[in-house]
Write a protein that holds these residues in place. Structure first.
Motif, PDB file in Angstrom:
ATOM      1  N   SER A  83       0.826  -1.206   0.000  1.00 19.87           N
ATOM      2  CA  SER A  83       0.000   0.000   0.000  1.00 19.87           C
ATOM      3  C   SER A  83       0.864   1.261   0.000  1.00 19.87           C
ATOM      4  N   GLU A  84       1.921   1.249   0.854  1.00 17.67           N
ATOM      5  CA  GLU A  84       2.778   2.429   0.951  1.00 17.67           C
ATOM      6  C   GLU A  84       3.572   2.651  -0.332  1.00 17.67           C
ATOM      7  N   TYR A  87       1.377   4.066  -2.969  1.00 16.99           N
ATOM      8  CA  TYR A  87       1.064   5.467  -2.663  1.00 16.99           C
ATOM      9  C   TYR A  87       2.214   6.384  -3.049  1.00 16.99           C
TER      10      TYR A  87
END
Length: 350
Positions: A83-84, A87
């Motif tokens: 997810s990071e 992002y």
């Protein structure tokens, strides 16, 4: 069987080296070496095979449970990493999000600064508590030393009183002592009995001294009194030696405890300084990121750096997971080898 155990110990030590290379907060209550020692002891004690296997089964269950927990943690880490990374990559591609990213960094830094400052306060409180405890145990030790010194005087006075009583007993044998001297010596011995808290040991000599004037054979009674006093002196000397040994042990324990607390105090002082430096650094980060929020041209570079940091961190998660999982597999292999060794031993004894 002994050769097999030795080989397993070598493998266990090699496995321990791998775990130390990639330390994590798992396996704190589990030790393959302890299990091997326990199994060896049970074998020597001729414990039932099921009992020994139970020890090994418990160890395997602990390994499996820990691996399951680690799998869950690792899965959460992987999900968070993906997810990071997604992002940060999106932010690199989207130059218009520079201000948003900068504000996010500012928010994180402010939160971390508050946590750091809170930790500083907690560290200061703990440091004060440790310092106070050092003072308290030092005061207690001072009181113990004073008590020991008083005890030394008490025992020394008691021994001197006994020596005087022995001299009086010798004089009584020769018929050279008076009733006043007997009464005075009785008082001294009674005081020594109370001071040393050795009433039972003093009882027989005091009784003999009190009755000596009533004995028909005064010389014989005096000789028996001297023997009782000599025995009493030995008992008092033994009590004094025991009292001294206890004080010596207490002093050694105090020194050990104080050294430990002083070491803790030193570590806390170091942590305090590190936290102060960290807080100062965070304040610098906040200042820098405030300027970065106004410089959109730096967005791509900043976010690419952040992406690289996350990638490194996530890679470290992968390395840690594989290394520790391999360590657990090795533990299970060692347990299996140990099971086979135990079974062979059991078969040989049938």
């Amino acid at each position: 069987m002994k050769v097999t155990i030795i080989l397993l110990v070598v493998l266990a030590l090699a496995n321990a080296g791998m775990v130390q290379k990639f330390p994590i907060a798992y396996g704190g209550k589990r030790s393959i070496m302890n299990v091997m020692v326990e199994v060896e002891n049970k074998i020597k004690a001729h414990s039932p095979l099921d009992t020994i296997k139970g020890v090994l089964d418990n160890f395997k269950s602990a390994v499996a449970s820990e691996q399951g927990t680690h799998d869950e943690v690792y899965g959460a880490q992987k999900a968070e990493c993906e997810s990071e990374l997604a992002y940060r990559r999106a932010e690199v591609d989207d130059a218009t999000g520079t201000l948003k990213i900068a504000n996010g960094i500012l928010k994180s830094s402010n939160i971390l600064l508050k946590k750091t400052q809170a930790t500083q306060g907690e560290t200061e409180n703990i440091l004060n508590s440790v310092s106070l405890h050092i003072e308290l145990i030092s005061d207690v030790r001072k009181e113990d030393t004073q008590s020991y010194n008083r005890g030394a005087v008490t025992f020394n006075d008691a021994i001197n009183a006994i020596d005087d009583a022995i001299d009086l007993g010798v004089a009584l044998v020769k018929g050279e002592a008076s009733l006043i001297q007997v009464a005075d010596m009785t008082t001294k011995l009674m005081l020594a009995s109370v001071a040393t808290k050795m009433n039972k040991a003093f009882m027989a000599p005091l009784a003999a001294l009190a009755q000596i004037t009533q004995e028909d054979d005064a010389a014989g009674a005096a000789e028996r009194l001297v023997q009782l006093l000599q025995t009493l002196r030995s008992n008092v000397e033994e009590a004094w030696a025991s009292y001294t040994a206890e004080n010596t042990n207490a002093l050694a324990l105090f020194t050990q405890q104080k050294d430990l607390y002083l070491a803790t105090q030193g570590r806390l002082e170091s942590s305090k300084q590190q936290l102060a430096s960290k807080a100062e650094n965070l304040q610098g980060v906040i200042s820098v990121q405030s300027a970065v929020a106004q410089a959109a041209t730096n967005k791509k570079q900043r976010n690419q750096t952040l992406w690289d940091d996350v990638a490194d961190l996530c890679h470290s998660f992968d390395v840690e997971y594989e290394a520790v999982t391999a360590g657990r597999r090795q533990e299970l292999i060692l347990v299996q080898e140990l099971e086979r060794a135990v079974q062979r031993r059991a078969d040989e004894q049938q």
